[in-house]
Structures are given as structure tokens and as C-alpha cells.
Design an enzyme around this catalytic site. Structure first.
Site, short mmCIF file in Angstrom:
data_model
loop_
_atom_site.label_atom_id
_atom_site.label_comp_id
_atom_site.label_asym_id
_atom_site.label_seq_id
_atom_site.Cartn_x
_atom_site.Cartn_y
_atom_site.Cartn_z
N GLY A 186 0.84 -1.21 0.00
CA GLY A 186 0.00 0.00 0.00
C GLY A 186 0.86 1.24 0.00
N GLY B 250 -0.52 4.66 -0.97
CA GLY B 250 -1.79 5.04 -0.33
C GLY B 250 -1.64 6.18 0.66
N GLN B 251 -2.69 6.35 1.48
CA GLN B 251 -2.76 7.50 2.38
C GLN B 251 -1.55 7.58 3.32
OE1 GLN B 251 -5.80 7.34 5.38
NE2 GLN B 251 -5.78 9.54 5.72
N TYR C 138 -15.42 -2.51 7.62
CA TYR C 138 -14.06 -2.03 7.85
C TYR C 138 -13.62 -2.35 9.29
CZ TYR C 138 -10.34 1.53 8.37
OH TYR C 138 -9.17 2.19 8.61
N LYS D 16 -10.74 -4.79 10.87
CA LYS D 16 -9.68 -4.25 11.73
C LYS D 16 -9.59 -5.03 13.05
CE LYS D 16 -7.81 -1.13 9.13
NZ LYS D 16 -6.48 -1.41 8.56
N1 SER Z 1 -9.78 7.48 8.62
C1 SER Z 1 -10.18 6.11 8.56
C2 SER Z 1 -11.45 5.97 7.80
O1 SER Z 1 -12.22 6.87 7.79
C3 SER Z 1 -10.36 5.56 9.94
O2 SER Z 1 -9.56 4.46 10.12
O3 SER Z 1 -11.70 4.95 7.22
#
Ligand code: SER
Length: 318
Positions: free
Chosen positions: A8, A11-12, A142, A146
Site C-alpha cells: 500500500g 496510499g494515504q 471495515y 480491523k
Molecule cells: N480514517 C479512517 C477511515 O475513515 C479511519 O480508520 O476509514
């Protein structure tokens, strides 16, 4: 950490963490991999780069074996809002990608960094002063990936002795990289809107309070955790970390100190609002502070000032 693979990497988090790792460990010792075309500019052209889908276990193993990596910084994942839109794909990338990474780490004796999130908590979690060890029943796909990821990393540590470590990141704010598909993205978008249009329509409500962190602190936290003597760590997967906690209204008020004519209105996106409303307002990060001396540098005022300076310069340079 001598030879690292970053998944990744474009990515961010990866697009900012990878260049910092290259400056610390040498460009040739940080192998960048991502499934998306690399951005132009110095990174990742400054060192090795592979196109990699983390679901492709064979290619992943080939890279780790060829470069004799001792650490995998596993950042490839879908963020919360995009995951809610494509839940099956989110499970596939976030879970099977992590399982592949852990398996390769087990076979090749690598340490693993895995970013968890405030999303690993749910509506039943205490929202204020959220403890390190508490109820985790997330309601988003999500969050489910996690919390499962945290547990899987713990399992690989206990069962196979893989040195897994992780952080529960809050919303991350970066002057360089746009997030893409998260529920906290407003806290980045607002700066571009403030500087270009003097107005922002926010997709979360004025009073939605969430933990946040400026990217330099997020990067510092990952490096510090991974370089801490493991005997100091009791909580490995994953540490609560936060630097500030604010609402859209409070962020707008801070921006207004620099741009008095800035206005904010609210055009709520029900999907992202529901996700954000299920997350903690303010985590307790005392375990990170005690076990590996976590200390953020940027509070709200310092972050806003730096973001406005950096993004204004970026917009000016086209
Ligand atoms: N900033 C992330 C999201 O909004 C949080 O883990 O998915």
C-alpha cells in the site's frame, strides 16, 4: 528493521511513510509495493517499486524472498466508506491480504506492522476516554476487518512467534496525500475548500467529535513502535494512539482564525455519518505512552497552521 517491504506504498499512509523510511534506512532497503499506479515525483522512483495485489500470495512471497526482507509494513487496505460500499471486496483485501502477509512473515521470519483504527470500536464501546482494553463490537465491515486483524496478528505472535505490532490510528490528516474513501476525509478536504472557495460543505454533522492525528505524528508513531525493544510491549495489537479530538465546527473555528471569511455548512452523508457516529470520541492512549513513550507533536492549532501553509504553497505551485 534493515530491509523493509511496504505494501500500500502509494496510499494515504504509505506515500508519506515510505520516503521517510527510505531516508532512514536507505532507498534500496525500502521496497515499495502497491496495486495502484505510483504518483509522479521522487517517490517511488527513488527506490525499488513493484505493482502488487496483496491477495496474490505468490508474488508477495517472491518479493520478500528476493530482497530478504526482515520487516513488512502492511498498509494495503480499503478505508471505511469505500469498504461499506464494497463489503465482500473489503473483506477479501483487508483480511486475505493480511493473512498472506502474516504467512510470508512466518516463513521468512519478518516483523509485521499492521495499522488498526478507531473503526475497530463500535457503538457499545465507551465513547469517551475509550480504554485500551474494552468492548469491541464494530458495526462496519471495515471495523470487522480491523478487529479481526488485531486478533489475527496477536495469534501469529503467540502461536508462531511472529513479531507483530500495531496501532489504532484515528482520522489521519495529511498535507501531501488525499485519503480516499474514509469517514474522516472531511478533515483534509476542508483545507482545500477553505483556501480555494472560502467555504466547505461538510458531510459529517457539526458536533461529530472524533480523534485525529497529523500525518508526521502518525509516521513517527509507526517508526517508534517498530523500533521499541519488544520486551517493553505488553499490548502489541493494537495500541490506542491519538493527538487531538475535535468536531467539524471546532476545526472550522480554528481555520477561521487564519481565514476569517471562511464559512462551513452541513450536507450530511448518511453512510459516513452512521460510520463516524459508531466510533469513539476520544481514546485513552496511556498504554502507548507508558509502554513505548508515545507523544504527539501536533495539537489542533499547530496542525491547522501547518496544513494551511503547506496546502497554500502546494496550490500556488500548481
Ligand atoms: N480514517 C479512517 C477511515 O475513515 C479511519 O480508520 O476509514
Amino acid at each position: 528493521m534493515k530491509k523493509l517491504l511496504v505494501t500500500g506504498a502509494t496510499g494515504q499512509i504509505g506515500a508519506e511513510l515510505s520516503p521517510v523510511l527510505r531516508s532512514l534506512y536507505g532507498a534500496e532497503n525500502v521496497i515499495a509495493a502497491a496495486n495502484h499506479p505510483p504518483p509522479s515525483g521522487e517517490f517511488p522512483a527513488s527506490g525499488p517499486f513493484y505493482r502488487l495485489d496483496v491477495r496474490d500470495a505468490d508474488s508477495l512471497e517472491r518479493i520478500v524472498a528476493e530482497h530478504r526482507c526482515d520487516t513488512i509494513i502492511h498498509l494495503a487496505a480499503l478505508l471505511s466508506a469505500v469498504a461499506e460500499d464494497r463489503p465482500q471486496e473489503a473483506w477479501d483485501i483487508n483480511m486475505n491480504g493480511l493473512l498472506n502477509v502474516l504467512e510470508v512473515a512466518r516463513k521468512h521470519r519478518c516483523a509485521v506492522f499492521f495499522p488498526s483504527s478507531i473503526g475497530a470500536f463500535g457503538p457499545g464501546t465507551p465513547a469517551n476516554d475509550t480504554p485500551q482494553d474494552t468492548l469491541q463490537r464494530p458495526t462496519t465491515i471495515y471495523g470487522i476487518t480491523k478487529v479481526s486483524g488485531e486478533l489475527l496478528c496477536d495469534y501469529y505472535y503467540r502461536h508462531f512467534g511472529v513479531d507483530t505490532r500495531g496501532l489504532r490510528y484515528p482520522g489521519l490528516i495529511s498535507s501531501q496525500v488525499l485519503p480516499g474513501g474514509g469517514s474522516t476525509d472531511y478533515a483534509v478536504e476542508i483545507f482545500y475548500a477553505a483556501l480555494t472557495r472560502r467555504h466547505y460543505d461538510c458531510f459529517l454533522s457539526a458536533e461529530t467529535q472524533l480523534d485525529m492525528m497529523y500525518m508526521p505524528d502518525a509516521i513517527g508513531a509507526a517508526i517508534k513502535l517498530m523500533t521499541t525493544d519488544p520486551s517493553q510491549l505488553r499490548h502489541r495489537n493494537a495500541f490506542n494512539v491519538t493527538a487531538m479530538s475535535f468536531t467539524p465546527a471546532e476545526l472550522a473555528a480554528e481555520i477561521r482564525k487564519h481565514i476569517p471569511e471562511f464559512t462551513i455548512a452541513y450536507a450530511i452523508d448518511p453512510v459516513r455519518q452512521a460510520i463516524a457516529s459508531s466510533w469513539p470520541r476520544h481514546m485513552n492512549d496511556s498504554a502507548a505512552r507508558a509502554e513505548w513513550d508515545w507523544r504527539p507533536r501536533f495539537d489542533l492549532a499547530a496542525m491547522v497552521q501547518d496544513m494551511l501553509e503547506k496546502i497554500a504553497a502546494k496550490l500556488q505551485n500548481g
